[in-house]
Design a protein around this motif. Sequence first.
Motif, PDB file in Angstrom:
ATOM      1  N   ARG A 141       0.833  -1.211   0.000  1.00  0.00           N
ATOM      2  CA  ARG A 141       0.000   0.000   0.000  1.00  0.00           C
ATOM      3  C   ARG A 141       0.861   1.252   0.000  1.00  0.00           C
TER       4      ARG A 141
ATOM      5  N   ARG B 173      -4.238  -8.394  10.027  1.00  0.00           N
ATOM      6  CA  ARG B 173      -5.545  -8.403   9.361  1.00  0.00           C
ATOM      7  C   ARG B 173      -6.516  -9.163  10.259  1.00  0.00           C
ATOM      8  N   LEU B 174      -7.774  -8.716  10.240  1.00  0.00           N
ATOM      9  CA  LEU B 174      -8.795  -9.392  11.042  1.00  0.00           C
ATOM     10  C   LEU B 174      -9.602 -10.354  10.175  1.00  0.00           C
ATOM     11  N   TYR B 175      -9.999 -11.472  10.769  1.00  0.00           N
ATOM     12  CA  TYR B 175     -10.871 -12.432  10.078  1.00  0.00           C
ATOM     13  C   TYR B 175     -11.970 -12.877  11.041  1.00  0.00           C
TER      14      TYR B 175
ATOM     15  N   GLY C  20     -11.137 -15.327   1.786  1.00  0.00           N
ATOM     16  CA  GLY C  20     -11.051 -15.121   0.338  1.00  0.00           C
ATOM     17  C   GLY C  20      -9.625 -14.666   0.015  1.00  0.00           C
TER      18      GLY C  20
ATOM     19  N   VAL D 259      -1.536  -9.286   1.077  1.00  0.00           N
ATOM     20  CA  VAL D 259      -0.449  -9.652   1.990  1.00  0.00           C
ATOM     21  C   VAL D 259      -0.824 -10.854   2.862  1.00  0.00           C
ATOM     22  N   CYS D 260      -1.907 -10.706   3.621  1.00  0.00           N
ATOM     23  CA  CYS D 260      -2.182 -11.709   4.651  1.00  0.00           C
ATOM     24  C   CYS D 260      -2.893 -12.938   4.089  1.00  0.00           C
ATOM     25  N   SER D 261      -3.833 -12.709   3.149  1.00  0.00           N
ATOM     26  CA  SER D 261      -4.571 -13.874   2.637  1.00  0.00           C
ATOM     27  C   SER D 261      -3.617 -14.812   1.902  1.00  0.00           C
TER      28      SER D 261
END
Length: 592
Positions: A314, A380-382, A400, A414-416
């Motif tokens: 980003r 990141r939140l899930y 996703g 990044v996180c996924s």
Amino acid sequence: MNPPALIPQIPENAPFSIEQRAYLNGFLAGLFSRTTAPSSAPTPAAAPSLMPLTIVFGSQTGTAEKLAKRASKEATKRGFAPVLHDMASTPIKECASSPSLMVITSTYGDGEPPDTAKSFWEGLNSAEAPHHKARYTVCALGDTNYPKFCAFGKSVDARLEALGAHRILPCAECDTDYEAAFAGWLDKSLKELSAGVGQTGVTPSGGDAVTPVAKESAVSGTRECPYPSALLVNRLLNGEGSAKETRHFEFELTDPTVQYQAGDALGVIPSNCPALVSDLISTLHADPEEIVPVSNGLELSLFEALSHHFEITRIPKALIAHLAVRTREEQLVKLTDPNVNGELSAFLRGREIIDLLLQHPGARTTARELVAMLRRLQPRLYSISSSPKAHPKRVHLTVGIVRYESLGRQRKGVCSTFLAERAGGSPVPIFVHRNDNFRPPADPKVPMIMVGPGTGIAPFRAFLQERSAGGAQGRNWLFFGDQRSSTDFLYREELQAQKSAGILNRLDLAFSRDQDEKIYVQQRMLENARELFNWLEDGAHFYVCGDASRMAKDVDAALHRVIEIAAQRNPDQAREYVNALKTSKRYQRDVY
Ligand SMILES: Cc1cc2nc3c(=O)[nH]c(=O)nc-3n(C[C@H](O)[C@H](O)[C@H](O)COP(=O)(O)OP(=O)(O)OC[C@H]3O[C@@H](n4cnc5c(N)ncnc54)[C@H](O)[C@@H]3O)c2cc1C
Ligand SMILES: Cc1cc2nc3c(=O)[nH]c(=O)nc-3n(C[C@H](O)[C@H](O)[C@H](O)COP(=O)(O)O)c2cc1C
């Protein structure tokens, strides 16, 4: 979810001074409120010296609420008698009559209030809003990735001033790595507020500096002290030929101190893709072993720093400003104007840091310069997709995976993609992000209506497991949708089994690409308007999870239409009906 505790209040005409009333209200709040820890309740013996303080928070996913509780604890240590209020249930006159006021709120949607703060905001803006006399200060939580950064907090700040309140500090604007900004604001606010209130006697206990957050929550499994967990399952949920990549993950959770509830989210701390880190270092013509500063005196090799400590995709605004100065290119200069929100969003879409560096080699950006401009790598939140009652030693996610192409390069979220590709080897730092604003009904007999297309299914899988494990009798209705039934019916077998077992009373499906015209969940809601309204009249809670940009708005509009059609209400009456659902926390959203 437990209904908010009713906190008794000392009537305005009771024979007490403002300070005494505030103290007593604080004391009662300490006894009755779930939000004030009993240990921090002021003791009657210290009554004369305590300063009244109202703390109001507006929160969607719990961050502002958590920080408000922290502010309350800190204020207590510094001799205040804080009374903590959720905007969901705060009468405006409470703020108006308070001599000292702290507001902590997040921003949602496109610069809007959190769902439960909407009625509060309408009240504050109404022509009947009372004159405010408080000395006040606002802390706005937000995310600089959104064009309307901290917009709601700033609006509250301006409105309080317009209503006569006296601002003692400029509105604090906190980005996602809010710790330093929040702690600074809290410290200054309490100093300013206490300077303006006369104390009468006993010096309160507690020091000057804000208690460091690590001391308060050095418990494993928190954002400050993540829990290193093994990723045990990584399974593709889509069938062959799907345009989507949705994965089911399971993390080990054997430490009994790390606990979660259905409705909570899991924070995952990723690392960056090593190939992208290498590309970035070559673009800078830098040495991966060069030592660069990271934070608080910590220095690491460039490779290590870019891999684990900074957001490297980003584009930060500081980089645009830096390149504008170095290159004087017209477009970049224009983008540094603070009023170019729409244009900036369009420019940023599909562009990453590496694109700007490749495009402007003449700027000769050094590794040290770049690192100084980068934002800290954010967790990141899930939404958690399991119930601890069904899976006591595991936590499940439904993710996703973000992959797309732009400007001729393959891009990876990044996180996924970290979860999909690289999380299996060493333990992954995770933490529980508590969200009391998103819970199955506390009463097991109350019906639930859940709208969760795509990965929005996640928390409802948890809710259904929770209800099933607890033998809850309440009816359950799920609206699910995705692109194609043959490849994208996530958790098909589970849901069908729950339907057959009577746990899921209704399952309405909308697969957008199974037929020529697009069909979405909101259409299914409208087709079932009368029954849906009957469920609401029977006390059902209404939940939405998933895409915030379109789906949640369309579902909200459909809910209003359902009420208009089924109950023959006009749009204003439907809006009032929906607002009442929100205020009573029967309409809860977990959208992103
Ligand atoms: C409370 C909460 C709960 C959540 N629950 C879930 C969940 O259960 N499941 C889930 O999958 N996600 C969930 N999310 C979203 C999740 O936190 C991440 O935002 C998501 O996984 C993307 O993160 P990333 O690091 O992979 O991508 P990032 O590296 O953060 O990249 C995402 C960014 O890439 C850009 N982008 C993406 N696609 C395109 C495109 N086609 N063209 C151009 N640019 C594009 C956009 O700028 C986007 O913001 C939740 C978010 C919140 C706040
Ligand atoms: C769907 C969504 C929309 C958001 N919109 C904005 C926004 O318009 N402006 C902003 O500054 N932050 C925005 N944010 C960021 C939140 O305000 C920020 O994450 C905040 O810390 C959340 O606090 P809470 O958990 O108390 O709700 C948004 C976050 C999400 C998930």
